[in-house]
Enzyme design. Structure first.
Site, short mmCIF file in Angstrom:
data_model
loop_
_atom_site.label_atom_id
_atom_site.label_comp_id
_atom_site.label_asym_id
_atom_site.label_seq_id
_atom_site.Cartn_x
_atom_site.Cartn_y
_atom_site.Cartn_z
N ASP A 8 0.88 -1.16 0.00
CA ASP A 8 0.00 0.00 0.00
C ASP A 8 0.93 1.22 0.00
O ASP A 8 2.15 1.08 0.17
CB ASP A 8 -0.88 -0.06 1.26
CG ASP A 8 -1.72 1.20 1.43
OD1 ASP A 8 -2.27 1.70 0.44
OD2 ASP A 8 -1.81 1.71 2.56
N ASP A 10 -0.08 5.08 1.20
CA ASP A 10 -0.30 6.02 2.32
C ASP A 10 -0.24 5.30 3.67
O ASP A 10 -0.84 4.24 3.83
CB ASP A 10 -1.67 6.69 2.18
CG ASP A 10 -1.74 7.59 0.96
OD1 ASP A 10 -0.71 8.17 0.59
OD2 ASP A 10 -2.83 7.70 0.36
N ASP A 19 -3.14 12.30 0.10
CA ASP A 19 -4.30 13.11 -0.29
C ASP A 19 -4.62 14.21 0.72
O ASP A 19 -5.10 15.28 0.34
CB ASP A 19 -5.54 12.21 -0.47
CG ASP A 19 -5.57 11.53 -1.83
OD1 ASP A 19 -4.84 11.97 -2.73
OD2 ASP A 19 -6.32 10.56 -1.98
N ASP A 99 -4.84 3.75 -3.16
CA ASP A 99 -5.97 4.63 -3.46
C ASP A 99 -5.53 6.09 -3.58
O ASP A 99 -6.36 6.99 -3.55
CB ASP A 99 -7.06 4.48 -2.38
CG ASP A 99 -8.45 4.77 -2.92
OD1 ASP A 99 -8.54 5.20 -4.09
OD2 ASP A 99 -9.44 4.59 -2.19
N ASP A 179 -1.89 -1.01 5.69
CA ASP A 179 -2.36 -0.49 6.98
C ASP A 179 -3.87 -0.31 7.06
O ASP A 179 -4.44 -0.29 8.13
CB ASP A 179 -1.71 0.88 7.26
CG ASP A 179 -2.32 1.94 6.35
OD1 ASP A 179 -3.20 2.69 6.81
OD2 ASP A 179 -1.97 1.99 5.17
#
Length: 241
Positions: A8, A10, A19, A99, A179
């Protein structure tokens, strides 16, 4: 012997949410309440689209955004871990499923010279329009009820593994490092010989613990990490086997 590392981004590779970090570019480093409150669960990408319009309307240019994003801190131990993976690329294939968006991840990896570590990055496509506004689109469409509308990480992982098999590449083990809540879906896809590495105290860690308490644990092994040094220790032991 080849291992697939799935990261992942972030709160995993970087120690912040890219973001929300971009809000540092906004006037007074904050968003108006109306915009902040416009977020609806599962529709993060559309929300970020509105944030980027607000930044563009307030004259925030690409250069300033890039300067802000490349100052984002890496998670403790992550620079060493990524350097180690880069030195052992013959053993590790490495992908990001995130994402965030292509522009942010690209800037951050290139600034730190980690671009070559990753074979592929699966994230929401972003680009600057002719008027200088950052625009973002959903990564794909899917039918998974558990995941945000724009991205099911299980679907991404499954399609990647299928594609690799067609090329004649199969992995000794898949190691999934993440996470967030949206990392649970791909973790539940992992098999017995694979390993999930949730970040200690974060949503994924809590969700996996809850499943174990409900006597429906995930099929793969689980190893919690708090610093990326923990991940590196595991990988070093793995390649010594």
């Amino acid at each position: 012997m080849k291992f697939l590392l799935v990261f992942d981004f972030d709160h995993t590779i970087v120690d912040e949410n890219s973001d929300t970090w971009i809000v540092k570019c906004a006037p007074e480093k904050k968003l108006p309440n109306g915009l902040r409150n416009s977020y609806q669960p599962g529709h993060w990408t559309e929300y970020m689209g509105r944030v980027f319009v607000y930044l563009g309307d307030n004259g925030v240019k690409e250069d300033e955004m890039r300067r802000t994003m490349t100052a984002i801190p890496f998670t403790a131990g992550m620079v060493d871990l990524l350097s180690f993976i880069g030195e052992n690329k013959e053993l590790f294939d490495c992908i990001i499923v995130s994402d965030s968006n292509t522009v942010f991840i690209d800037w951050i990896l290139k600034a730190a010279d980690f671009h070559e570590v990753f074979d592929e990055v699966f994230t929401n496509p972003a680009a600057f329009s002719s008027t200088g506004y950052l625009t973002v689109q959903s990564f794909h469409t899917h039918h998974c009820a558990k995941c945000p509308k724009n991205l099911c990480k299980r679907k991404v992982l499954k399609e990647f593994l299928d594609k690799q098999l067609e090329r004649g590449v199969s992995y000794t083990q898949v190691v999934y490092i993440g996470d967030g809540g949206n990392d649970l879906c791909p973790v539940m896809f992992l098999k017995k010989g694979d390993i999930a590495m949730p970040r200690q105290g974060y949503t994924l860690d809590k969700k996996i613990s809850r499943l174990a308490q409900d006597l429906s644990p995930v099929e793969c092994s689980v190893l919690v990490w708090s610093s990326a040094t923990d991940i590196m220790s595991y990988l070093k032991a793995l390649i010594k086997k």
